[in-house]
Design a protein around this motif. Sequence first.
Motif, PDB file in Angstrom:
ATOM      1  N   LEU A 162       0.868  -1.172   0.000  1.00 29.01           N
ATOM      2  CA  LEU A 162       0.000   0.000   0.000  1.00 29.01           C
ATOM      3  C   LEU A 162       0.908   1.227   0.000  1.00 29.01           C
ATOM      4  O   LEU A 162       1.698   1.415   0.920  1.00 29.01           O
ATOM      5  CB  LEU A 162      -0.928   0.000   1.223  1.00 29.01           C
ATOM      6  CG  LEU A 162      -1.939   1.139   1.286  1.00 29.01           C
ATOM      7  CD1 LEU A 162      -2.894   1.107   0.098  1.00 29.01           C
ATOM      8  CD2 LEU A 162      -2.722   1.068   2.597  1.00 29.01           C
ATOM      9  N   HIS A 163       0.800   2.012  -1.032  1.00 34.65           N
ATOM     10  CA  HIS A 163       1.638   3.198  -1.213  1.00 34.65           C
ATOM     11  C   HIS A 163       0.859   4.461  -0.870  1.00 34.65           C
ATOM     12  O   HIS A 163      -0.355   4.513  -1.034  1.00 34.65           O
ATOM     13  CB  HIS A 163       2.078   3.327  -2.681  1.00 34.65           C
ATOM     14  CG  HIS A 163       2.774   2.134  -3.224  1.00 34.65           C
ATOM     15  ND1 HIS A 163       4.138   2.054  -3.312  1.00 34.65           N
ATOM     16  CD2 HIS A 163       2.302   0.968  -3.729  1.00 34.65           C
ATOM     17  CE1 HIS A 163       4.481   0.893  -3.860  1.00 34.65           C
ATOM     18  NE2 HIS A 163       3.375   0.217  -4.109  1.00 34.65           N
ATOM     19  N   VAL A 164       1.580   5.477  -0.461  1.00 35.67           N
ATOM     20  CA  VAL A 164       0.992   6.801  -0.304  1.00 35.67           C
ATOM     21  C   VAL A 164       2.094   7.832  -0.506  1.00 35.67           C
ATOM     22  O   VAL A 164       3.252   7.593  -0.147  1.00 35.67           O
ATOM     23  CB  VAL A 164       0.341   6.984   1.096  1.00 35.67           C
ATOM     24  CG1 VAL A 164       1.363   6.984   2.216  1.00 35.67           C
ATOM     25  CG2 VAL A 164      -0.514   8.241   1.141  1.00 35.67           C
ATOM     26  N   ASP A 165       1.762   8.930  -1.127  1.00 38.78           N
ATOM     27  CA  ASP A 165       2.666  10.074  -1.096  1.00 38.78           C
ATOM     28  C   ASP A 165       1.898  11.224  -0.476  1.00 38.78           C
ATOM     29  O   ASP A 165       0.670  11.246  -0.466  1.00 38.78           O
ATOM     30  CB  ASP A 165       3.260  10.406  -2.462  1.00 38.78           C
ATOM     31  CG  ASP A 165       2.230  10.770  -3.515  1.00 38.78           C
ATOM     32  OD1 ASP A 165       1.027  10.694  -3.237  1.00 38.78           O
ATOM     33  OD2 ASP A 165       2.637  11.123  -4.633  1.00 38.78           O
ATOM     34  N   PHE A 166       2.639  12.156   0.091  1.00 35.86           N
ATOM     35  CA  PHE A 166       1.982  13.197   0.870  1.00 35.86           C
ATOM     36  C   PHE A 166       2.903  14.400   0.996  1.00 35.86           C
ATOM     37  O   PHE A 166       4.112  14.297   0.792  1.00 35.86           O
ATOM     38  CB  PHE A 166       1.610  12.677   2.270  1.00 35.86           C
ATOM     39  CG  PHE A 166       2.736  11.988   2.984  1.00 35.86           C
ATOM     40  CD1 PHE A 166       3.678  12.712   3.705  1.00 35.86           C
ATOM     41  CD2 PHE A 166       2.874  10.610   2.918  1.00 35.86           C
ATOM     42  CE1 PHE A 166       4.724  12.074   4.361  1.00 35.86           C
ATOM     43  CE2 PHE A 166       3.912   9.958   3.566  1.00 35.86           C
ATOM     44  CZ  PHE A 166       4.838  10.689   4.290  1.00 35.86           C
ATOM     45  N   GLU A 167       2.292  15.512   1.334  1.00 35.04           N
ATOM     46  CA  GLU A 167       3.040  16.740   1.578  1.00 35.04           C
ATOM     47  C   GLU A 167       3.692  16.662   2.958  1.00 35.04           C
ATOM     48  O   GLU A 167       3.215  15.938   3.847  1.00 35.04           O
ATOM     49  CB  GLU A 167       2.107  17.938   1.474  1.00 35.04           C
ATOM     50  CG  GLU A 167       1.571  18.123   0.060  1.00 35.04           C
ATOM     51  CD  GLU A 167       0.610  19.280  -0.072  1.00 35.04           C
ATOM     52  OE1 GLU A 167       0.355  19.993   0.930  1.00 35.04           O
ATOM     53  OE2 GLU A 167       0.101  19.477  -1.184  1.00 35.04           O
ATOM     54  N   PRO A 168       4.789  17.400   3.155  1.00 37.36           N
ATOM     55  CA  PRO A 168       5.538  17.302   4.415  1.00 37.36           C
ATOM     56  C   PRO A 168       4.705  17.496   5.679  1.00 37.36           C
ATOM     57  O   PRO A 168       4.947  16.835   6.680  1.00 37.36           O
ATOM     58  CB  PRO A 168       6.601  18.401   4.280  1.00 37.36           C
ATOM     59  CG  PRO A 168       6.819  18.524   2.810  1.00 37.36           C
ATOM     60  CD  PRO A 168       5.457  18.286   2.191  1.00 37.36           C
ATOM     61  N   HIS A 169       3.713  18.371   5.655  1.00 40.24           N
ATOM     62  CA  HIS A 169       2.932  18.612   6.878  1.00 40.24           C
ATOM     63  C   HIS A 169       2.077  17.404   7.269  1.00 40.24           C
ATOM     64  O   HIS A 169       1.555  17.354   8.387  1.00 40.24           O
ATOM     65  CB  HIS A 169       2.086  19.877   6.747  1.00 40.24           C
ATOM     66  CG  HIS A 169       0.925  19.764   5.809  1.00 40.24           C
ATOM     67  ND1 HIS A 169       1.042  19.911   4.438  1.00 40.24           N
ATOM     68  CD2 HIS A 169      -0.378  19.502   6.040  1.00 40.24           C
ATOM     69  CE1 HIS A 169      -0.133  19.748   3.884  1.00 40.24           C
ATOM     70  NE2 HIS A 169      -1.025  19.493   4.831  1.00 40.24           N
ATOM     71  N   LEU A 170       1.930  16.417   6.380  1.00 42.67           N
ATOM     72  CA  LEU A 170       1.152  15.206   6.686  1.00 42.67           C
ATOM     73  C   LEU A 170       2.030  14.022   7.087  1.00 42.67           C
ATOM     74  O   LEU A 170       1.533  12.922   7.312  1.00 42.67           O
ATOM     75  CB  LEU A 170       0.286  14.828   5.485  1.00 42.67           C
ATOM     76  CG  LEU A 170      -0.787  15.852   5.129  1.00 42.67           C
ATOM     77  CD1 LEU A 170      -1.443  15.498   3.807  1.00 42.67           C
ATOM     78  CD2 LEU A 170      -1.813  15.963   6.244  1.00 42.67           C
ATOM     79  N   ARG A 171       3.318  14.249   7.195  1.00 45.97           N
ATOM     80  CA  ARG A 171       4.264  13.177   7.521  1.00 45.97           C
ATOM     81  C   ARG A 171       3.887  12.449   8.812  1.00 45.97           C
ATOM     82  O   ARG A 171       3.839  11.220   8.859  1.00 45.97           O
ATOM     83  CB  ARG A 171       5.679  13.753   7.626  1.00 45.97           C
ATOM     84  CG  ARG A 171       6.738  12.721   7.902  1.00 45.97           C
ATOM     85  CD  ARG A 171       8.135  13.365   7.919  1.00 45.97           C
ATOM     86  NE  ARG A 171       9.142  12.398   8.236  1.00 45.97           N
ATOM     87  CZ  ARG A 171       9.733  11.600   7.358  1.00 45.97           C
ATOM     88  NH1 ARG A 171       9.418  11.682   6.082  1.00 45.97           N
ATOM     89  NH2 ARG A 171      10.643  10.736   7.734  1.00 45.97           N
TER      90      ARG A 171
ATOM     91  N   ALA B  57       0.713   7.971  12.754  1.00 49.24           N
ATOM     92  CA  ALA B  57      -0.649   7.537  13.067  1.00 49.24           C
ATOM     93  C   ALA B  57      -1.102   6.336  12.238  1.00 49.24           C
ATOM     94  O   ALA B  57      -1.807   5.466  12.738  1.00 49.24           O
ATOM     95  CB  ALA B  57      -1.625   8.699  12.873  1.00 49.24           C
ATOM     96  N   CYS B  58      -0.684   6.297  10.965  1.00 50.19           N
ATOM     97  CA  CYS B  58      -1.182   5.241  10.068  1.00 50.19           C
ATOM     98  C   CYS B  58      -0.201   4.088   9.875  1.00 50.19           C
ATOM     99  O   CYS B  58      -0.592   3.055   9.334  1.00 50.19           O
ATOM    100  CB  CYS B  58      -1.541   5.834   8.710  1.00 50.19           C
ATOM    101  SG  CYS B  58      -2.920   7.002   8.787  1.00 50.19           S
ATOM    102  N   GLY B  59       1.042   4.248  10.272  1.00 53.18           N
ATOM    103  CA  GLY B  59       1.994   3.143  10.232  1.00 53.18           C
ATOM    104  C   GLY B  59       2.764   2.952   8.939  1.00 53.18           C
ATOM    105  O   GLY B  59       3.417   1.923   8.762  1.00 53.18           O
ATOM    106  N   PHE B  60       2.715   3.907   8.026  1.00 48.84           N
ATOM    107  CA  PHE B  60       3.544   3.804   6.833  1.00 48.84           C
ATOM    108  C   PHE B  60       5.012   3.982   7.199  1.00 48.84           C
ATOM    109  O   PHE B  60       5.325   4.614   8.208  1.00 48.84           O
ATOM    110  CB  PHE B  60       3.157   4.886   5.806  1.00 48.84           C
ATOM    111  CG  PHE B  60       1.871   4.600   5.088  1.00 48.84           C
ATOM    112  CD1 PHE B  60       1.867   3.920   3.888  1.00 48.84           C
ATOM    113  CD2 PHE B  60       0.662   5.025   5.617  1.00 48.84           C
ATOM    114  CE1 PHE B  60       0.684   3.651   3.212  1.00 48.84           C
ATOM    115  CE2 PHE B  60      -0.533   4.768   4.951  1.00 48.84           C
ATOM    116  CZ  PHE B  60      -0.519   4.076   3.759  1.00 48.84           C
ATOM    117  N   THR B  61       5.897   3.421   6.415  1.00 47.20           N
ATOM    118  CA  THR B  61       7.328   3.630   6.610  1.00 47.20           C
ATOM    119  C   THR B  61       7.855   4.499   5.477  1.00 47.20           C
ATOM    120  O   THR B  61       7.367   4.416   4.337  1.00 47.20           O
ATOM    121  CB  THR B  61       8.103   2.296   6.631  1.00 47.20           C
ATOM    122  OG1 THR B  61       7.852   1.594   5.414  1.00 47.20           O
ATOM    123  CG2 THR B  61       7.677   1.435   7.807  1.00 47.20           C
ATOM    124  N   PRO B  62       8.823   5.342   5.773  1.00 44.88           N
ATOM    125  CA  PRO B  62       9.362   6.203   4.718  1.00 44.88           C
ATOM    126  C   PRO B  62      10.131   5.382   3.681  1.00 44.88           C
ATOM    127  O   PRO B  62      10.767   4.384   4.012  1.00 44.88           O
ATOM    128  CB  PRO B  62      10.285   7.171   5.464  1.00 44.88           C
ATOM    129  CG  PRO B  62      10.561   6.540   6.768  1.00 44.88           C
ATOM    130  CD  PRO B  62       9.454   5.580   7.064  1.00 44.88           C
TER     131      PRO B  62
END
Length: 132
Positions: A103-112, A118-123
């Motif tokens: 499961l992929h996600v990209d996001f703006e820095p303020h949502l890191r 909170a959601c458990g993604f890894t960088p």
Amino acid sequence: MVTMAWRGAFGNDEVNRLHANAFQHGPIRDDWTAKLERYSLGWVTARADDGALVGFVNVAWDGGVHAFILDTMVDPTRGRAGIGTDLVRMAAENASNSGCEWLHVDFEPHLRSFYLDACGFTPTAAGLIRLR
């Protein structure tokens, strides 16, 4: 109380309104139904007791083992109540149940903090080309 549903019913107008509020832009008239039917594994809706759509996330996919979180949105008046985290959690569970491995996600820095803490993604290292 908020009720979450995988592939929950929605109307284009209510998702467009929520998107405009969540991402702070003017009204749009996207055809979410057509877009999701064509490109999505599924989506999650969050509804208040009165039936109002207060959260939504799209789960796009490649038709194989990769799914992608897009357009995570929560009504700004309901922020910081765990709705966004619950949306992503249900999206992840259903993507996994559908056979996806990633499961992929990209996001703006303020949502890191939201996505990683909170959601458990890894960088990860990733690339991006702005086309417009």
